[in-house]
Design an enzyme around this catalytic site. Structure first.
Site, PDB file in Angstrom:
ATOM      1  N   HIS A 103       6.652  12.827  59.608  1.00  0.00           N
ATOM      2  CA  HIS A 103       7.879  13.042  58.826  1.00  0.00           C
ATOM      3  C   HIS A 103       8.910  11.951  59.092  1.00  0.00           C
ATOM      4  O   HIS A 103       8.852  11.262  60.112  1.00  0.00           O
ATOM      5  CB  HIS A 103       8.505  14.406  59.172  1.00  0.00           C
ATOM      6  CG  HIS A 103       8.988  14.507  60.580  1.00  0.00           C
ATOM      7  ND1 HIS A 103       8.145  14.646  61.652  1.00  0.00           N
ATOM      8  CD2 HIS A 103      10.246  14.477  61.104  1.00  0.00           C
ATOM      9  CE1 HIS A 103       8.843  14.704  62.769  1.00  0.00           C
ATOM     10  NE2 HIS A 103      10.125  14.594  62.464  1.00  0.00           N
ATOM     11  N   ASP A 105      13.179  12.109  59.330  1.00  0.00           N
ATOM     12  CA  ASP A 105      14.093  13.214  59.598  1.00  0.00           C
ATOM     13  C   ASP A 105      14.897  13.604  58.360  1.00  0.00           C
ATOM     14  O   ASP A 105      15.474  12.743  57.675  1.00  0.00           O
ATOM     15  CB  ASP A 105      15.050  12.846  60.739  1.00  0.00           C
ATOM     16  CG  ASP A 105      14.335  12.808  62.080  1.00  0.00           C
ATOM     17  OD1 ASP A 105      13.343  13.551  62.262  1.00  0.00           O
ATOM     18  OD2 ASP A 105      14.759  12.022  62.945  1.00  0.00           O
ATOM     19  N   HIS A 248       7.568   9.520  61.931  1.00  0.00           N
ATOM     20  CA  HIS A 248       7.169   9.722  63.321  1.00  0.00           C
ATOM     21  C   HIS A 248       6.450  11.047  63.491  1.00  0.00           C
ATOM     22  O   HIS A 248       6.503  11.930  62.612  1.00  0.00           O
ATOM     23  CB  HIS A 248       8.355   9.590  64.271  1.00  0.00           C
ATOM     24  CG  HIS A 248       9.531  10.442  63.932  1.00  0.00           C
ATOM     25  ND1 HIS A 248      10.421  10.141  62.924  1.00  0.00           N
ATOM     26  CD2 HIS A 248       9.972  11.609  64.467  1.00  0.00           C
ATOM     27  CE1 HIS A 248      11.348  11.060  62.846  1.00  0.00           C
ATOM     28  NE2 HIS A 248      11.098  11.983  63.767  1.00  0.00           N
ATOM     29  N   ARG A 262      19.082  13.768  71.369  1.00  0.00           N
ATOM     30  CA  ARG A 262      19.002  12.913  70.186  1.00  0.00           C
ATOM     31  C   ARG A 262      20.362  12.800  69.515  1.00  0.00           C
ATOM     32  O   ARG A 262      21.141  13.763  69.504  1.00  0.00           O
ATOM     33  CB  ARG A 262      17.992  13.530  69.196  1.00  0.00           C
ATOM     34  CG  ARG A 262      17.591  12.623  68.066  1.00  0.00           C
ATOM     35  CD  ARG A 262      16.523  13.253  67.203  1.00  0.00           C
ATOM     36  NE  ARG A 262      17.069  14.342  66.404  1.00  0.00           N
ATOM     37  CZ  ARG A 262      16.427  14.936  65.393  1.00  0.00           C
ATOM     38  NH1 ARG A 262      15.197  14.561  65.084  1.00  0.00           N
ATOM     39  NH2 ARG A 262      16.992  15.903  64.721  1.00  0.00           N
TER      40      ARG A 262
HETATM   41  C1  SIN Z   1      11.766  14.155  66.137  1.00  0.00           C
HETATM   42  O1  SIN Z   1      10.952  14.561  65.323  1.00  0.00           O
HETATM   43  O2  SIN Z   1      12.827  13.644  65.790  1.00  0.00           O
HETATM   44  C2  SIN Z   1      11.471  14.301  67.611  1.00  0.00           C
HETATM   45  C3  SIN Z   1      10.428  13.359  68.093  1.00  0.00           C
HETATM   46  C4  SIN Z   1      10.020  13.634  69.506  1.00  0.00           C
HETATM   47  O3  SIN Z   1      10.412  14.678  70.064  1.00  0.00           O
HETATM   48  O4  SIN Z   1       9.285  12.826  70.075  1.00  0.00           O
END
Ligand code: SIN
Length: 271
Positions: A103, A105, A248, A262
């Protein structure tokens, strides 16, 4: 010209560079920040190791890449730093975050994030890597016939599959949005394939049968290792990615706790 203090180690041909020679917690001078912004646009994902960021310095460093969002779908780590939220998963329990599906984000928003910066806080003993894929490389690898077919096409992005719990959190109704299937990056001018398995639910203007095959082909295209880089997190790791031209995937293969902090950088409507 490269800033003399920075070392740039490209990790694959199409995506990702590890940057060393910079202490992010100390704050970066404007010349270094400019160089990092240029490297971000060039490599799409920047990896930093052995950093000593806390929530405040994490937020402050991320501001070099644009204004930050108060991400509505996950609670902030503290009232003092509302821009920083946690993704905290106990690997012993069934995983509910859906991050182990390719995906970008929040593409269900009219203006999906420009990018995100993720920092390791607690890591499992083994596992919990993250992969990123270049959607420039994915687009470039399509035949010219398919590139022509999808040029000008739009697709529906909908949160209903994966963030229904988050919708309740923000108590808001996010209507499906339509984004171009091929997005032009506003800075580099490069074309990126902009559909993803998590949020893209329907191609516009095609029949159901056409949609079933074509959308599946386009969303599965990201799976080729040719477009990917895989990162093994270690204490002090920080990763910044461009949400406009990458996807990612967080590998859900761990049994221990994994806590990441994050921040999300504000984006524009895809064009
Ligand atoms: C995400 O999907 O933004 C998180 C990625 C992660 O936890 O490695």
């Amino acid at each position: 010209m490269s800033h003399p203090s920075l070392t740039v180690n490209r990790l694959t041909h199409s995506i990702g560079a590890e940057i060393s020679g910079v202490d992010l917690a100390a704050g970066v001078e404007p010349a270094v920040a400019k160089e990092l912004v240029d490297l971000f646009h060039e490599h799409q994902v920047l990896f930093f190791r052995d950093q000593q960021l806390d929530d405040v310095s994490h937020r402050d460093f991320a501001r070099n890449f644009g204004p930050l969002q108060h991400f509505a779908f996950l609670p902030p780590v503290s009232e003092d730093v509302p821009e920083v939220h946690a993704i905290d998963i106990d690997g012993a329990k069934p995983k509910t975050a859906n991050a182990d599906i390719w995906h970008s984000d929040a593409t269900f928003l009219e203006k999906p994030p420009l990018g995100s910066m993720l920092r390791a806080v607690i890591l499992p003993d083994v596992g919990g890597d993250t992969l990123w894929a270049s959607m420039y490389a994915a687009y470039d690898a399509l035949s010219s016939h398919v590139q022509r077919l999808i040029e000008g096409m739009t697709a529906v992005h909908d949160s209903s599959n994966s963030v229904s719990h988050a919708r309740k959190t923000v108590n808001a109704d996010y209507r499906p949005v339509h984004h171009p299937v091929v997005r032009t990056h506003p800075v580099t001018g490069r074309k990126a394939l902009f559909v993803n398995k998590t949020f893209t639910t329907r191609l516009d203007g095609v029949t159901d049968r056409e949609n079933e095959s074509l959308l599946t082909m386009l969303t599965d295209h990201v799976r080729s290792p040719d477009f990917q880089v895989r990162f093994h997190w270690t204490p002090g790791s920080v990763v910044l990615w461009d949400n406009r031209c990458t996807q990612h995937y967080a590998v859900a293969d761990y049994a221990g706790r994994r806590r990441m902090h994050r921040v999300v950088i504000d984006g524009d409507a895809p064009a």
